[in-house]
Design an enzyme around this catalytic site. Structure first.
Site, PDB file in Angstrom:
ATOM      1  N   LEU A  79      36.812 -63.623  32.340  1.00 51.15           N
ATOM      2  CA  LEU A  79      35.428 -63.398  31.919  1.00 51.15           C
ATOM      3  C   LEU A  79      35.125 -61.970  31.478  1.00 51.15           C
ATOM      4  O   LEU A  79      33.993 -61.662  31.121  1.00 51.15           O
ATOM      5  CB  LEU A  79      34.425 -63.851  32.991  1.00 51.15           C
ATOM      6  N   HIS A  81      35.039 -59.072  28.791  1.00 49.03           N
ATOM      7  CA  HIS A  81      35.011 -59.031  27.338  1.00 49.03           C
ATOM      8  C   HIS A  81      36.157 -58.159  26.819  1.00 49.03           C
ATOM      9  O   HIS A  81      36.435 -57.114  27.414  1.00 49.03           O
ATOM     10  CB  HIS A  81      33.693 -58.422  26.848  1.00 49.03           C
ATOM     11  N   GLU A 122      38.007 -51.747  33.221  1.00 53.00           N
ATOM     12  CA  GLU A 122      39.124 -51.117  32.530  1.00 53.00           C
ATOM     13  C   GLU A 122      39.617 -49.891  33.293  1.00 53.00           C
ATOM     14  O   GLU A 122      40.830 -49.686  33.429  1.00 53.00           O
ATOM     15  CB  GLU A 122      38.714 -50.759  31.096  1.00 53.00           C
ATOM     16  N   ASP A 136      56.642 -49.284  41.750  1.00 54.90           N
ATOM     17  CA  ASP A 136      57.813 -49.965  41.200  1.00 54.90           C
ATOM     18  C   ASP A 136      58.954 -48.993  40.924  1.00 54.90           C
ATOM     19  O   ASP A 136      60.106 -49.271  41.237  1.00 54.90           O
ATOM     20  CB  ASP A 136      57.427 -50.705  39.916  1.00 54.90           C
TER      21      ASP A 136
END
Length: 169
Positions: A79, A81, A122, A136
């Protein structure tokens, strides 16, 4: 008491998930800044700061991963954008907590655009993926690292206005 469904913008009147319609919203300048931390052993911390990791420049790789993640947020978070970001910046800061003997790398992400919806997700995604990339790349030498403290620090722009996290929260 307010109906809990009405407090969530991603739910319609039936309680079903839906993407918020931003068609009629004004385009404004929007900025969000988020941060998070990864704790590690002193030897891992020292190795990163000295640039001695056998995999190369760990910070450069994590920075690129964070920037790419911000650009892909709408593909990762339902959801959200798709946004035309005008700036994504990911920075790293070494932090030594002498009172707790912790060695941390702080990741801070800034996202900007001129658009109809905010960039908080973001910025949070950039921080999260940069932290995961650090983990990682270093897990072979320090599998006990801990990621935490991911949070929005501030946002600017939009209908709801500016927001700044209070200190000590």
């Amino acid at each position: 008491m307010t109906d809990p469904k009405s407090a969530f913008t991603h739910l319609n009147e039936k309680g079903e998930a839906n993407m918020v319609d931003v068609t009629e919203k004004a385009v404004t300048s929007r900025t969000a800044i988020a941060e998070g931390f990864i704790s590690m052993t002193q030897s891992t911390f020292d190795m990163l700061l000295a640039g001695e990791h056998k995999k190369g420049d760990v910070f450069a790789v994590a920075r690129i991963a964070g920037i790419q993640a911000a650009k892909k947020t709408s593909e990762l978070i339902p959801l959200c954008h798709p946004l035309m970001l005008s700036k994504v910046q990911v920075d790293f800061e070494p932090v030594i907590q002498s009172e707790t003997n912790e060695y941390l790398i702080k990741v801070v992400a800034l996202c900007k655009l001129a658009g109809k919806t905010g960039v908080e997700m973001e910025a949070l995604t950039a921080v999260s993926v940069a932290l995961l990339t650090l983990y990682d790349m270093c897990k072979a030498v320090d599998p006990a690292m801990i990621i935490g403290g991911v949070k929005l620090l501030q946002k600017q722009g939009g209908k709801s206005g500016d927001w700044l996290r209070e200190e000590n929260t």
